[in-house]
Design a protein around this motif. Structure first.
Motif, short mmCIF file in Angstrom:
data_model
loop_
_atom_site.label_atom_id
_atom_site.label_comp_id
_atom_site.label_asym_id
_atom_site.label_seq_id
_atom_site.Cartn_x
_atom_site.Cartn_y
_atom_site.Cartn_z
N GLY A 29 7.15 87.39 67.68
CA GLY A 29 5.96 86.83 67.06
C GLY A 29 4.73 87.72 67.08
N CYS A 30 4.92 89.04 67.01
CA CYS A 30 3.74 89.91 67.02
C CYS A 30 3.09 89.99 65.65
CB CYS A 30 4.10 91.32 67.50
SG CYS A 30 5.08 92.30 66.35
N GLY A 31 3.88 89.83 64.60
CA GLY A 31 3.32 89.81 63.25
C GLY A 31 3.17 91.16 62.60
N ALA A 32 3.66 92.22 63.23
CA ALA A 32 3.51 93.56 62.65
C ALA A 32 4.15 93.62 61.26
CB ALA A 32 4.14 94.60 63.57
N CYS A 33 5.28 92.94 61.10
CA CYS A 33 6.00 93.00 59.82
C CYS A 33 5.19 92.38 58.69
CB CYS A 33 7.34 92.30 59.95
SG CYS A 33 7.20 90.61 60.57
N THR A 34 4.37 91.38 59.02
CA THR A 34 3.66 90.66 57.96
C THR A 34 2.71 91.58 57.22
OG1 THR A 34 1.87 90.04 59.46
CG2 THR A 34 3.72 88.51 59.30
#
Ligand SMILES: Cc1cc2nc3c(=O)[nH]c(=O)nc-3n(C[C@H](O)[C@H](O)[C@H](O)COP(=O)(O)OP(=O)(O)OC[C@H]3O[C@@H](n4cnc5c(N)ncnc54)[C@H](O)[C@@H]3O)c2cc1C
Ligand code: FES
Lengths: 660, 153
Positions: free
Chosen positions: A627-632
């Motif tokens: 859930g770090c969100g880097a991909c978003t």
């Protein structure tokens, strides 16, 4: 239409001191979709929580804003509270009215105005959240240990004793690692074989442990609780069900191969046991050197084997099994000093040896039966020079770090030499003497009493004169140039990670530091965990250390594994990335940026314009995503979003803030 | 592009600080625990990691009325997710250039690394940014700031 409830806390006077809590509630009531707002003296107290529950029921609230202290303090409290109500625990936003508002502002007007804004932001965000459900991940109650040195054996025993099945994968033909090669171990000087081989037999015979020797991990799929691990066991050419370990075969083999266990100082046959007390206590055929397998000649071993256990047509065995947790204990190797130190002869003088060679020379079961005899001519050396930090603490030649055990085993070697050769002299070149540890400095002091001469400085050159090795160096404490005619030189060389650990690490998503040691999840607080949930590490694989520290770490890793395997199910974190497959272009930018290898590209069938088509899209593994969100952010198509912190909810928060 | 038109007391800078949950947000909490004081012009927006910071959020904030944006995360090497802030560092650097190319003053978009222990640094950073933006005056944009033409990565 959402039905938002806003709960604002006085926190005694902590918040109310600089925030007009009632005024904030009053404004909250006017915000879009807020159906109820109330205040409470202490929201986190039992009556406070009961009040929140009652209001949720009474006003049919479906999401809440808690204007309280920091979410770092109470987010979990509120989630637990909501779990007891019809509201989904993730339909929650905490406005930080204490740590980031009332406590940092003195003026009540200013504090109140800011608190109102924080509530507005939280209301705007919570309005756009959707309910999330954690999924239950089943846990396979078995552990895999990779590496059968002292770290791996200790971890395996601790886990197995707790009642769980363990498989140990060891790439050599026997358990034991480096420890079983050592003669005696500092600081107590107990014989290594006496404390290591019992561990090996315990592992070999433990009802909960399966040892796969001569084996390596080939691939790993899956995630915490559910790793599907493919293991390749190399062909041993011997049926271990039939073999009794009598050893007759090894006496008949005519081939001679360099013996790596003896550090190249003796030869072994092509059918061999690594050493006498090897576990498993049965031989293997080294196919590369076997005349029967290579040239279809010989076959002596099969002829003598009384049980017919030898099969020259044996093949590698590849199996895939599921494990709940993995412990990496792959240890180290010594740095290849030869190309780095041409000034020490670069390997052309047989009497310039490594610490491990010295261990074998003093070992009663070693090539010289424990008599210290130098390799070149078998004579007893009288003058021995020990050089510490060869390759360590020397970023220009080797590695920048300290290998940690060498000061102690350097002292041990000096002591052992002076003990066995009472008329000998021993000179130790050192940069520093580092002996922190129980009984360690005393051990070093004893070595000085034994007569070892410590010289602070490095040896700059070693060359041959007659049958002696001349060592030139400097004693930096007296600035004297030193010239010693030695009969043998022992290099205490740097520890470097075991070969292949880079590949193993990337297979499991475990990061390696600049020197390729496996990296723990947090240097202080999570020292045996890795960044991949369910994968742990222990021993020198994580960085140089001695046996006591290795065993401690192995026990720690085992206790983490036991804690994990104790669960039937794990709750997954639902605040993870989600792919919008309609938008996904399948370009894989997200795959590359994910630090957890949680995203893969998959082929999927879609219906578009009433036609079936196959497209490549990203797929997130909920067991791996943290859930770090880097991909978003990296997704150009905007197909990736982070649940709980969605683009829409964050943008609404920004909007609310711009209106202040 | 902005003019200073401060009538004392009438205008106060509005700053949004995007802070990662693990370091900077913790540092901000610690500032509270230590009862430090800093200007109330900053609103903290919590994101899980600085790597979650989408430039679009900053654009929106600036286009819709904020006078400055601060992006904060763990120190490089300390990201809770190992690498998030490395990506953020590169991405935000390019983004900052793009904003400056479009005429935004550098002070209005800043990136800082603040750990969970650096409460004082949080206070000082916030105070500094507020004062810098106050000196520049309110942000007036002649045209919307845009992302197009920029490679986000
Ligand atoms: C000369 C010398 C003397 C020493 N003397 C002492 C002493 O007196 N006292 C003391 O406390 N410490 C001493 N040490 C340090 C000691 O050797 C280590 O602390 C200890 O051996 C570390 O154990 P380990 O299990 O972590 O690693 P290792 O012993 O290296 O074991 C790792 C095991 O994993 C296996 N492996 C590696 N990669 C793979 C793979 N990919 N797949 C499967 N298996 C794999 C290896 O074959 C090996 O069996 C000495 C070290 C040296 C070099
Ligand atoms: S978690 Fe702080 S920058 Fe990644």
């Amino acid at each position: 239409m959402s039905r938002i409830g806003v709960f604002i806390c006085y926190c005694g006077s902590n918040i109310a001191g600089t925030v007009d809590v009632e005024k904030v509630a009053e404004v909250a009531r006017t915000l879009p979709n807020v159906v109820h707002a109330e205040t409470n003296k202490y929201t986190c107290s039992d009556p406070g929580q009961a009040g929140v529950k009652a209001a949720i029921e009474k006003y049919n609230i479906d999401r809440v804003v808690m204007g309280t202290c920091s979410p770092r303090m109470h987010e979990l409290t509120w989630r637990k509270l909501l779990a007891d109500t019809p509201v989904n625990p993730y339909m929650l936003e905490v406005a930080n009215l204490r740590e980031q508002c009332s406590w940092v502002h003195k003026d009540k007007e200013v504090g109140t105005a800011k608190a109102i804004d924080l509530i507005k932001m939280a209301v705007a965000k919570v309005d756009k959240l959707s309910p999330l459900k954690s999924t239950q991940i089943p846990v396979t109650k078995r552990a895999l240990v990779v590496g059968g040195g002292i770290a791996g054996m200790q971890a395996a025993l601790d886990i197995a004793d707790a009642g769980y099945q363990v498989t140990v994968v060891e790439r050599e033909t026997s358990l034991g690692g480096k420890m079983v090669m050592l003669d005696k171990t500092f600081p107590t000087m107990d014989c290594s074989a006496c404390i290591c081989t019992p561990k090996m037999s315990e592992v070999g015979s433990h009802p909960n442990i399966t040892v796969k020797s001569y084996a390596e991990v080939e691939s790993v799929e899956g995630y915490v609780g559910n790793f599907d691990v493919t293991i390749r066991e190399k062909a041993k050419y011997i049926d271990y069900n039939l073999c009794t370990g009598c050893g007759a075969c090894t006496t008949k083999c005519p081939t001679k191969v360099i013996n790596n266990f003896e550090q190249g100082m003796s030869a072994r046959p092509a059918i061999y046991k690594m050493f006498a007390q090897a576990v498993p206590a049965k031989p293997v055929i080294d196919a590369e050197h076997c005349r029967k397998i290579q040239e279809n000649k010989c076959g002596a071993c099969a002829k003598i084997c009384p049980t017919g256990a030898i099969h020259y047509d044996d093949e590698d065995k590849v199996t895939t099994e599921r494990y709940g947790a993995i412990v990496l204990t792959t240890g180290y190797q010594l740095i290849d000093w030869k190309p780095l130190y041409p000034e020490y002869g670069g390997g052309k003088y047989p009497d310039v040896i490594t610490g491990l060679q010295f261990e074998r020379l003093v070992n009663a079961s070693g090539p010289t039966e424990g008599h210290i005899l130098r390799p070149s001519d078998g004579k007893e050396p009288k003058n021995v020079v020990i050089i510490k930090c060869v390759g360590s603490r020397d970023p220009h030649k080797g590695v920048a770090y300290c290998s940690r055990a060498c000061c102690m085993y350097g002292a041990k070697h000096a002591h052992q030499f002076l003990d066995k050769v009472p008329d000998g002299r021993c000179f130790v070149f050192y940069m520093d003497v580092r002996t922190p540890g129980k009984g360690y400095d005393e051990f070093y002091m004893n070595t000085l009493q034994d007569g070892a001469q410590y010289l602070r400085g490095r040896v700059s050159k070693i060359y041959k004169e007659g049958d002696r090795l001349v060592c030139l160096g400097e004693d930096t404490l007296t600035s004297a140039q030193i010239r010693i005619e030695a009969d043998m030189v022992v290099l205490e060389t740097a520890m470097v990670p075991a070969e292949g650990v880079d590949k193993l690490g990337s297979m499991l998503g475990v990061t390696r530091d600049k020197d390729l040691w496996l990296t723990e999840a947090h240097a202080k607080l999570r020292p045996v965990e890795t960044n991949t949930a369910g994968v742990f590490l222990a021993g020198v694989a994580q960085g140089p250390k001695d046996i006591p520290d290795t065993v401690c770490q192995a026990g720690a890793a085992a206790s983490k594994v036991i804690g994990l395997l104790n669960h039937d199910h794990l709750e997954s974190n639902p605040q993870i990335s989600r792919v919008n497959e309609a938008l996904c272009q399948g370009d894989g930018a997200c795959v590359n940026i994910c630090p957890y290898h949680a995203i893969t590209l998959v082929q999927k069938q879609f219906r578009e314009n009433s036609q079936k088509i196959t497209r490549t899209v990203a797929s997130v593994n909920p067991g791996l995503c943290q859930g770090c969100g880097a991909c978003t952010v990296t997704c150009r198509a905007g197909a990736m979003d982070l649940l709980g912190y969605t683009n829409e909810s964050l943008m609404r928060e920004v909007d609310a803030l711009c209106q202040w | 592009m902005s003019m200073v038109e401060t009538t004392p007391g009438a205008w106060e800078p509005k700053i949004v600080a995007f802070c990662c949950h693990w370091c900077t947000y913790t540092g901000a909490d610690l500032a509270g625990l230590n009862r430090m004081n800093y200007p109330a012009n900053v609103r903290v927006l919590r994101i899980p990691c600085s790597g979650r910071m989408n430039p679009q959020y900053a654009l929106d904030a600036l286009n819709k009325g904020c006078d400055g944006v601060l992006v904060c995360g763990c120190h490089p090497g300390d990201c809770h997710y190992s690498t998030g802030n490395y990506f953020a560092r590169r991405r935000m650097l390019v983004f900052k250039r793009l904003l400056e190319y479009q005429g935004l003053e550098p002070e209005r978009f800043q990136v800082r690394w603040i750990s969970g222990a650096e409460a004082g640094k949080f206070r000082d950073t916030v105070t500094e940014v507020v004062e810098q933006v106050r000196a520049l005056g309110p942000l007036h944009l002649n045209h919307e700031l845009v992302l197009s033409g920029m490679e986000v990565e």
